[in-house]
Design a protein around this motif. Structure first.
Motif, short mmCIF file in Angstrom:
data_model
loop_
_atom_site.label_atom_id
_atom_site.label_comp_id
_atom_site.label_asym_id
_atom_site.label_seq_id
_atom_site.Cartn_x
_atom_site.Cartn_y
_atom_site.Cartn_z
N THR A 163 -34.45 -0.81 15.29
CA THR A 163 -34.92 0.58 15.36
C THR A 163 -33.76 1.56 15.51
OG1 THR A 163 -35.31 0.37 17.76
CG2 THR A 163 -37.17 -0.07 16.27
N ASP A 164 -32.73 1.16 16.25
CA ASP A 164 -31.56 2.05 16.39
C ASP A 164 -30.85 2.24 15.05
OD1 ASP A 164 -32.03 2.40 19.05
OD2 ASP A 164 -30.44 1.05 19.75
N GLN A 165 -30.69 1.14 14.33
CA GLN A 165 -30.02 1.23 13.02
C GLN A 165 -30.85 2.05 12.03
OE1 GLN A 165 -29.39 -2.88 11.97
NE2 GLN A 165 -27.53 -3.07 13.23
N ALA A 166 -32.18 1.98 12.18
CA ALA A 166 -33.05 2.72 11.27
C ALA A 166 -33.26 4.17 11.72
CB ALA A 166 -34.39 2.02 11.15
N GLY A 167 -32.84 4.46 12.95
CA GLY A 167 -33.04 5.80 13.47
C GLY A 167 -34.47 6.10 13.84
N VAL A 168 -35.18 5.08 14.32
CA VAL A 168 -36.59 5.23 14.70
C VAL A 168 -36.72 5.14 16.22
CG1 VAL A 168 -38.91 4.28 14.49
CG2 VAL A 168 -37.34 4.21 12.53
N THR A 186 -44.81 1.94 10.32
CA THR A 186 -44.63 2.44 8.96
C THR A 186 -43.28 3.11 8.78
OG1 THR A 186 -47.03 2.76 8.76
CG2 THR A 186 -45.63 3.92 7.18
N GLU A 187 -42.85 3.86 9.80
CA GLU A 187 -41.56 4.54 9.73
C GLU A 187 -40.41 3.53 9.67
OE1 GLU A 187 -38.91 7.96 12.10
OE2 GLU A 187 -40.73 7.13 13.02
N VAL A 188 -40.52 2.44 10.42
CA VAL A 188 -39.48 1.40 10.38
C VAL A 188 -39.37 0.82 8.98
CG1 VAL A 188 -38.83 -0.90 11.18
CG2 VAL A 188 -39.65 0.80 12.82
N SER A 189 -40.51 0.50 8.39
CA SER A 189 -40.51 -0.08 7.03
C SER A 189 -39.88 0.89 6.03
CB SER A 189 -41.94 -0.42 6.60
OG SER A 189 -42.50 -1.42 7.43
N THR A 192 -36.01 1.32 6.50
CA THR A 192 -35.20 0.13 6.18
C THR A 192 -35.35 -0.24 4.70
OG1 THR A 192 -36.99 -1.38 6.82
CG2 THR A 192 -35.37 -0.79 8.53
N GLY A 193 -35.96 0.66 3.95
CA GLY A 193 -36.13 0.41 2.53
C GLY A 193 -37.04 -0.76 2.21
N GLY A 194 -37.95 -1.05 3.14
CA GLY A 194 -38.88 -2.16 2.93
C GLY A 194 -38.28 -3.53 3.18
N LYS A 195 -37.04 -3.57 3.64
CA LYS A 195 -36.40 -4.86 3.92
C LYS A 195 -36.90 -5.45 5.24
CE LYS A 195 -32.16 -3.78 1.38
NZ LYS A 195 -30.68 -3.59 1.47
N ILE A 196 -37.32 -4.58 6.13
CA ILE A 196 -37.85 -5.01 7.43
C ILE A 196 -39.18 -4.32 7.64
CG2 ILE A 196 -37.47 -5.08 9.93
CD1 ILE A 196 -34.47 -4.85 9.37
N TYR A 197 -40.20 -5.10 7.99
CA TYR A 197 -41.52 -4.52 8.25
C TYR A 197 -41.62 -4.14 9.73
CZ TYR A 197 -42.74 -6.15 3.62
OH TYR A 197 -42.77 -6.36 2.27
N THR A 272 -36.94 -10.06 9.99
CA THR A 272 -37.72 -9.48 8.88
C THR A 272 -38.89 -8.64 9.37
OG1 THR A 272 -38.93 -11.56 8.71
CG2 THR A 272 -37.07 -11.23 7.21
N VAL A 273 -39.17 -8.68 10.66
CA VAL A 273 -40.14 -7.76 11.27
C VAL A 273 -39.49 -7.18 12.52
CG1 VAL A 273 -42.13 -9.06 10.41
CG2 VAL A 273 -41.30 -9.48 12.74
N ALA A 274 -39.91 -5.97 12.88
CA ALA A 274 -39.29 -5.28 14.02
C ALA A 274 -40.10 -5.39 15.29
CB ALA A 274 -39.08 -3.80 13.67
#
Length: 434
Positions: A163-168, A186-189, A192-197, A272-274
C-alpha cells in the motif's frame, strides 16, 4: 507494537471463528507421545494441528506427566483429513479417545447421543476462572460438553509495503465499512496496474458470512439450533464479491488454486494480493511469510452496521468421552490444558489466547511482538457490547459444504447471488437437525 506485560484479558472473552477446516487422525498416526515405562494409566489424547503444534503440545504433555505420576499420555494429531468419519468410527466401536478436540459443528450431535461427559460433573476440572461466555459455547441443555481450546478471531491483514508503494492509505479499522474496504481494494488494484489485487479473502468460508449476518442483526445459528440468517444477507454476501471482482479489486474467477493453507503458501505471501482475512492467531506466521510489514485490522463493518459481528465462536473445543475408562485422569488432563501456567508456557497462543485470563496474563511476557498484537486485539475487541453466539446445530457441516459449493458456482458465473442464496437456504434448512 511494544509488549505490555501488565495487559490483562478481562473475563468476558470472546471467540472468533476462525480457523481453517482441520481434522485429526484417530488411527494412531505420527506425532504420538511415547508413554514412559511404569505408568499405571495411559490416556489417549487426540487433537488437530501441524508438526509445530505437536512439538509444543508434546512439551506440555511432558510437564503434565511430571506433575501427575502414574499417568502417561499417548497423543495423536493430524492437520487435515477425514475427521468426522474416523471420530464416528472410534465412538461407534466403543473405543473413544479419553480427551479430544471436538468441532463446534459436531458438538451438539455427540452431546445429544450421550457420548461426551458433562464437564461440570468432573470435580478435577476447575471452572472458576473460565468466563461464562466461553462456557456457554460448549453447553447443551444446561450441561457442559466442551471448553474452547483458545480464544481466536478472524481479522483483516494488509501488506503495508504494497500500500505504501502504491500510495494507498489503509482505512481506520475502528470506523471502516464494507464499502470502505471495497474502495480500498479497488484503489490498490488500480494503482498497481492490476499486478496486485487489493482483496484476496475466501468468500466461501463460513466465518465471513457468520460475522456479516451478525452485523445485520441476524444470528447465523439461533439459540434453538436453527438457521437464522436471511436469504437477503446470503445474497448480499455473494453479491459483494461479485461487485468487487467486477470493479477490479478482487481477482478473476479461477485465480485461486489449491496451493495449501499455510501462510507461506498464501497469495498474501506471494505478493499478489494486498489483504486477506485470517484467523488472527496466525498473524505471526503470515507476517513472517509476507516480509514482516503486515498490519492487523478488525473486520469491516463493526461500527457501521446494526451491531458487532464478533462473538464467541470457537472452531474447536476440548471434550472428554463419556465412556472414557479413566474419567478422573482424563479430567485432570483437560484441567491442565485450560488452567496450567507451565503447560501454557509451552503452547503459548498456538490454539489462540488461553481461556483462563490468569493463564493469559502469566504468559504475556513470553510472547513476541506479533503474538502480543493478536492478544491485545482480542482484549480490545471484547470490551465492546457483543452479541451472543450459540452451539452449532446438527447439519452445520452440510451448511458449510453448501456454502463452499455455491461460492464456486457464483465465482464462475454459473449461478446468480440471488439464486445461490435461495438454494443455500433450501439445502441448509433441509439438512439442519435431520
Amino acid at each position: 507494537m511494544k509488549k505490555t506485560a501488565n495487559t490483562r484479558i478481562p473475563r468476558r472473552i470472546i471467540l472468533g471463528a476462525a480457523v481453517t477446516a482441520a481434522g485429526l487422525a484417530l488411527s494412531g498416526c505420527g506425532g504420538a507421545s511415547t508413554p514412559s515405562a511404569g505408568g499405571n494409566v495411559e490416556l489417549n489424547f487426540v487433537y488437530w494441528g501441524d508438526s509445530n503444534r505437536a512439538k509444543m503440545t508434546d512439551a506440555a504433555i511432558k510437564i503434565f506427566e511430571e506433575k501427575n505420576p502414574g499417568i502417561t499420555v499417548k497423543s495423536e494429531y493430524q492437520d487435515s483429513g477425514p475427521y468426522a468419519d474416523k471420530l464416528a468410527t472410534r465412538f461407534a466401536g466403543g473405543n473413544p479417545p479419553d480427551v479430544l478436540n471436538m468441532a463446534n459443528r459436531t458438538l451438539l450431535e455427540y452431546a445429544q447421543r450421550g457420548t461426551l461427559a458433562d464437564l461440570k460433573t468432573l470435580p478435577e476440572i476447575d471452572l472458576a476462572n473460565i468466563p461464562g461466555t466461553i462456557q456457554s459455547r460448549g453447553e447443551v441443555d444446561g450441561k457442559l460438553y466442551g471448553l474452547a481450546t483458545g480464544v481466536n478471531l478472524i481479522g483483516m491483514v494488509v501488506n503495508k509495503t504494497i500500500t505504501d508503494q502504491a500510495g494507498v492509505t489503509i482505512p481506520d479499522d475502528k470506523t471502516w465499512s464494507w464499502e470502505d474496504y471495497a474502495a480500498f481494494a479497488t484503489e490498490v488494484s488500480q494503482k498497481t496496474g492490476g499486478k496486485i489485487y487489493g482483496a484476496g479473502y475466501d468468500v466461501a468460508t463460513e466465518t465471513g458470512p457468520i460475522l456479516f449476518a451478525r452485523q445485520r442483526g441476524e444470528d447465523f445459528y439461533t439459540k434453538d439450533n436453527k438457521l437464522g440468517v436471511s436469504e437477503e444477507t446470503i445474497r448480499d454476501w455473494f453479491q459483494y464479491s461479485v461487485d468487487l471482482r467486477q470493479a477490479g479489486g478482487y481477482p478473476p474467477a479461477g485465480f485461486f488454486e489449491q496451493i495449501g493453507g499455510s501462510p507461506a503458501q498464501s497469495y498474501l505471501a506471494k505478493g499478489t494480493v494486498a489483504s486477506q482475512i485470517i484467523p488472527i492467531n496466525n498473524f505471526k506466521g503470515y507476517n513472517e511469510a509476507s516480509g514482516g510489514n503486515l498490519v492487523l485490522l478488525r473486520m469491516p463493518g463493526e461500527t457501521t452496521e446494526k451491531r458487532r459481528g464478533y462473538s464467541a465462536d470457537p472452531s474447536m473445543l476440548w471434550s472428554v468421552a463419556a465412556k472414557s475408562k479413566h474419567p478422573k485422569e482424563a479430567a485432570k488432563l483437560l484441567n491442565f490444558l485450560i488452567n496450567d501456567v507451565d503447560g501454557a508456557a509451552q503452547t503459548l497462543t498456538q490454539r489462540g489466547v488461553p481461556i483462563n485470563p490468569d493463564v493469559t496474563e502469566a504468559i504475556l511476557s513470553k510472547l513476541g511482538p506479533d503474538d502480543t498484537k493478536f492478544v491485545e486485539m482480542v482484549a480490545d475487541i471484547q470490551k465492546d457490547d457483543l452479541p451472543p453466539a450459540y452451539v452449532y446445530p446438527k447439519g452445520a457441516s452440510v451448511v458449510a459444504d453448501t456454502l463452499k459449493q455455491l461460492g464456486t458456482e457464483v465465482e464462475f458465473g454459473r449461478i446468480t447471488p440471488a439464486d445461490a442464496a435461495k438454494t443455500f437456504l433450501e439445502k441448509s434448512n433441509a439438512a439442519i437437525n435431520k
